[in-house]
Each structure stands twice: as C-alpha cells, then as structure tokens.
Design a protein around this motif. Sequence first.
Motif, PDB file in Angstrom:
ATOM      1  N   VAL A 223      33.719 -81.641  -9.256  1.00  0.00           N
ATOM      2  CA  VAL A 223      34.454 -82.686 -10.019  1.00  0.00           C
ATOM      3  C   VAL A 223      35.229 -83.758  -9.408  1.00  0.00           C
ATOM      4  N   ILE A 224      35.841 -83.439  -8.420  1.00  0.00           N
ATOM      5  CA  ILE A 224      36.341 -84.353  -7.544  1.00  0.00           C
ATOM      6  C   ILE A 224      35.429 -84.885  -6.303  1.00  0.00           C
TER       7      ILE A 224
ATOM      8  N   TYR B 256      41.253 -75.237  -7.989  1.00  0.00           N
ATOM      9  CA  TYR B 256      41.522 -75.510  -9.468  1.00  0.00           C
ATOM     10  C   TYR B 256      40.113 -75.867  -9.906  1.00  0.00           C
ATOM     11  N   HIS B 257      39.787 -75.259 -11.327  1.00  0.00           N
ATOM     12  CA  HIS B 257      38.617 -75.704 -11.812  1.00  0.00           C
ATOM     13  C   HIS B 257      38.760 -76.110 -13.392  1.00  0.00           C
ATOM     14  N   GLY B 258      40.126 -76.397 -13.556  1.00  0.00           N
ATOM     15  CA  GLY B 258      40.367 -76.596 -15.125  1.00  0.00           C
ATOM     16  C   GLY B 258      41.382 -75.508 -15.696  1.00  0.00           C
ATOM     17  N   TRP B 259      41.671 -75.958 -17.115  1.00  0.00           N
ATOM     18  CA  TRP B 259      42.640 -75.208 -17.554  1.00  0.00           C
ATOM     19  C   TRP B 259      42.310 -73.797 -18.161  1.00  0.00           C
TER      20      TRP B 259
ATOM     21  N   THR C 192      33.132 -76.562 -16.165  1.00  0.00           N
ATOM     22  CA  THR C 192      33.182 -75.257 -15.439  1.00  0.00           C
ATOM     23  C   THR C 192      33.156 -74.228 -16.370  1.00  0.00           C
TER      24      THR C 192
ATOM     25  N   ASP D   3      31.637 -76.979  -7.717  1.00  0.00           N
ATOM     26  CA  ASP D   3      32.612 -77.504  -8.842  1.00  0.00           C
ATOM     27  C   ASP D   3      32.839 -79.092  -8.013  1.00  0.00           C
TER      28      ASP D   3
ATOM     29  N   SER E   5      34.833 -83.413 -20.174  1.00  0.00           N
ATOM     30  CA  SER E   5      35.729 -82.994 -18.998  1.00  0.00           C
ATOM     31  C   SER E   5      35.559 -81.963 -18.106  1.00  0.00           C
ATOM     32  N   GLY E   6      36.082 -82.171 -16.942  1.00  0.00           N
ATOM     33  CA  GLY E   6      35.719 -81.197 -16.036  1.00  0.00           C
ATOM     34  C   GLY E   6      35.946 -79.773 -16.492  1.00  0.00           C
ATOM     35  N   SER E   7      36.856 -79.477 -17.135  1.00  0.00           N
ATOM     36  CA  SER E   7      37.223 -77.926 -17.571  1.00  0.00           C
ATOM     37  C   SER E   7      36.231 -77.462 -18.646  1.00  0.00           C
TER      38      SER E   7
ATOM     39  N   GLU F 139      35.179 -74.988  -5.222  1.00  0.00           N
ATOM     40  CA  GLU F 139      35.158 -76.718  -4.856  1.00  0.00           C
ATOM     41  C   GLU F 139      34.834 -76.722  -3.290  1.00  0.00           C
TER      42      GLU F 139
ATOM     43  N   ASN G  15      42.065 -79.823  -4.244  1.00  0.00           N
ATOM     44  CA  ASN G  15      43.227 -79.513  -5.254  1.00  0.00           C
ATOM     45  C   ASN G  15      44.367 -78.956  -4.148  1.00  0.00           C
TER      46      ASN G  15
ATOM     47  N   LYS H 236      35.534 -86.883 -13.443  1.00  0.00           N
ATOM     48  CA  LYS H 236      36.538 -87.724 -12.558  1.00  0.00           C
ATOM     49  C   LYS H 236      35.533 -88.860 -12.166  1.00  0.00           C
TER      50      LYS H 236
HETATM   51  C1  PLP Z   1      37.873 -79.326  -8.862  1.00  0.00           C
HETATM   52  C2  PLP Z   1      38.055 -79.534 -10.498  1.00  0.00           C
HETATM   53  N1  PLP Z   1      37.559 -78.981 -11.417  1.00  0.00           N
HETATM   54  C3  PLP Z   1      37.761 -79.274 -12.566  1.00  0.00           C
HETATM   55  C4  PLP Z   1      38.862 -80.061 -12.956  1.00  0.00           C
HETATM   56  C5  PLP Z   1      38.952 -80.017 -14.544  1.00  0.00           C
HETATM   57  O1  PLP Z   1      38.745 -81.266 -15.025  1.00  0.00           O
HETATM   58  P1  PLP Z   1      39.728 -82.022 -16.335  1.00  0.00           P
HETATM   59  O2  PLP Z   1      41.009 -82.171 -15.851  1.00  0.00           O
HETATM   60  O3  PLP Z   1      38.567 -83.230 -16.476  1.00  0.00           O
HETATM   61  O4  PLP Z   1      39.305 -80.869 -17.439  1.00  0.00           O
HETATM   62  C6  PLP Z   1      39.577 -80.503 -12.076  1.00  0.00           C
HETATM   63  C7  PLP Z   1      40.645 -81.422 -12.618  1.00  0.00           C
HETATM   64  O5  PLP Z   1      41.605 -81.715 -11.626  1.00  0.00           O
HETATM   65  C8  PLP Z   1      39.340 -80.376 -10.576  1.00  0.00           C
HETATM   66  O6  PLP Z   1      39.906 -80.883  -9.659  1.00  0.00           O
END
Ligand code: PLP
Length: 427
Positions: free
Chosen positions: A237-238, A138-141, A115, A235, A110-112, A202, A207, A263
Amino acid sequence: MDVENLLVRSEKVTPGGVHSNTRRIEPQIMPKKAYGSMLTDISGKEYLDYHAAFGPIVLGHSYSKVVDAVKDQLGEHGLYGVGVTELEVKTCEKIVEHVPSAEKVLITNSGSESTFHAIRVSRAFTGRKKIIKFQGCYHGWHDYVARNMLSEEKMIGKRDPGSAGMLDEVIDSTLVCRFNDLDDVENMIKANRNEVAAIILEPIPHNIGNVMPTMEFLKGLRTITEQNGIVLIFDEVITGFRHHLGGYQAICGITPDLTTLGKAIANGFPIAAVCGKSEIMDSFSTRPGGTALFAGTYNGHVVGTASILATIDIMEKENVHEHINTLGEKLRMGIQEIADRVGLEVTVKGFGSIFVPYFMSGEINNYEDLMREDTEMDLKFRRGMIEKNIFMFPIPMKRNHTNFTLTKKDVDITLQATEDVMKDIKK
Ligand SMILES: Cc1ncc(COP(=O)(O)O)c(C=O)c1O
C-alpha cells in the motif's frame, strides 16, 4: 478563519474534530489548499509538504494531468453498479502488466479493504484460521490486523490489540513475529502447524519509518510459505508505484502470492486494489462459485480508475522515479552530513523517495531496535522544521516523501532549515 475556531466547530459535530486517528496533532495544521509540493494552511502559512498525506502524493498535489483525466471522465460517467467499465478493465490490465504477482486484480476503495480481502481469501483458499503479521507493521484498521502496531516497549510481541471492541478470537488468530527474524517465523509456524493461512508484511516496514528487509529474510519467507502451504501477502500500500510501478517486489525479485496496493497508485484519489495468483483470486465471489465474499457499491468508481490510469501513464512516460529517488538520496545524504557535523546522534534511513532521520545510532533491523530512538528529540526536530515551513509529520519516526514536482531548490531550502533546527537542538 483560525485553527482553534475550526477545530471547536468541528468538535461539535465530529468526535475529536478530525476524520482519521492521527490527524489531531501538535502543532495542529488545518489545510486550506495544496499544489505541487506546497501545502497552505487556513492562516495562509505555506509549507513544503513531505508528509504527502501519509504517502499518496507521489506526483505532487493537484497534479494537473491526473486532475484533468478525472474531470474528463466525470462529465460522462456516473456510478453504474452493474457489469464492468472499460476503465476498470484497463486499470486491471495495467496492474497485471506491471506487478509481478498480479495475474488477476480486484479494485477496492482503501488499503484496509484490500488487506481485509487478501486475508479473508487466504482463509477461504487454505481452510485455515490463523495469520502471521510483524511487530510494528500497519495494515489498516480492521480486526484481522490491528494489533501490535506502534506498541509500547513492554508490549512488544505480547498481546497488544490496537482498539477496544475487537473480538478476542480475532485478536488471537493473528500471530505476531519479529521482522527480519526467520527463526522466529519458523518457530511460530511449527507451533501452529497446518493452522496458518497467510503471512502478511510490508516488504519495507514504512509505518515505522524505513526498516529494510534482508534478502535472506524475504527469500526465507518465500520458501517457508511455499513449503507449508501458506499464502504470502506483500502489503504494498505504501511501496506500490512509489518505489516502482511493479512495487517493491519488482525491485527485490521476490514474488508473493497476493499483493495489496493503495495510496500512491492514484496520486491521492481514493482507489486501492488486491491482486495475485489466479488460483487464489478465483476464490472470490465475483467469479460464479467463488466462496470469499467480495462486494462494494463504489468499487471501480470512475474517479479512482481515471486517476490510477493517468498516474500509470505519467510514470510510464516520464522520469518520475529517477527524479523522486534522486531528491530522496540528496535529502538522506544532506541530513546525515548536517547531523554529523552538528554532532547529533542521527541515522538517516530511507529508500527511493522516502527519508527518515532517526535520532539514534546503531543497527536498525526491526521495531525492537527502534526502542533506542530518542523520540523527544525527533519530535523537537519535526516541530522545529514545521516552524520553518517544512512539514514533516510531528510524530516520531514518521516517514517523509519526495514528489515529482519537488525541485533541487526545495531540497536546498529543506537542508538549510535542517541545519538551523539541528544547531538549535544541539544548543
Ligand atoms: C502498509 C499499509 N497498509 C494498509 C494501510 C491502510 O490503508 P487505508 O488507510 O487506505 O485504509 C496503510 C495505511 O496507512 C498502510 O500504510
């Protein structure tokens, strides 16, 4: 089956009934199936889907060449948890071939995770604790990055953790700057001299819709990080594979030290990656002597590697980006023209396959500027579009995505619905 029943049933076994933070929305859509550009809900209603699951769907839902590639491998491959497979090697070779910053690659789910690992390895590599992120990104949770995301206006730039349960030390180790404001970054680095391990951004903050970086800002970040021994993390991811197989870095010409991908790289299958300079990547514990722990039972799973390789193959051979970008531009221009004609204060932004109608006018350079947006009107528009079977996610400023199966006719249908909904709003 109806939406309420399924949600009530789900709530009994799942908190809130949904499995990710923003999936409980109004109107509530419960998906049943999706194919190409279309998503069908459990009541049988069909939508043209621009939400695209928050971005992974770049070729189209259930894209047969990707699905078949996964099916082909599943008959033979299991989960090994030892050594490396040829699919993993091929995946990393392809990422190295395309992504300018990628000398070495590690696969995650996953992206989280990506990062998280990019930041941890930056700390291990530099021996420093703090990182800088930007307001609105946003870079994840996880705790390293879950602060100052969609902050309320009064919390912009202030201490705004995104979750209960985060450790104070972790929240305070993440510094927050204003996007496109190099002076702010310079001052932050001066105030925390020799303490900043990494800057994560990003490259286009999608986001919050679509805020373009200035070239001066990106170049400045590259220079400032080099001068101060700070790791620069894009980042993507998008943006990765959605805007270019090499990510936005291949378009803007600025090469970061580390890159995170997720993604769209696998058209909806669960795989992500962290990649970058060998010098830094070699600090991961997958290399004997590496000190930054990297592990994961499912890393490199055949479903992910088969789907990423198929997605890359299609993007290398077919005119995916030309198609999705052309339709993206048609939608941006069409929606702007309609809004102007109808007399609504709308600024349509976007890049490539992404389009975002903001209900505001004037410059948009950072999250602060977006505080001028009429979010009520934005939401009204999105809900109006959903009623007309066009799925634009019903949260203000969320981006819309085109995909490779979308047609010019779909665009015409979308623009007709836009005109009807905007006229209704104007009334
Ligand atoms: C720029 C960016 N980085 C990281 C993430 C986290 O990715 P994931 O939801 O696959 O953990 C997201 C998710 O929306 C994101 O938009």
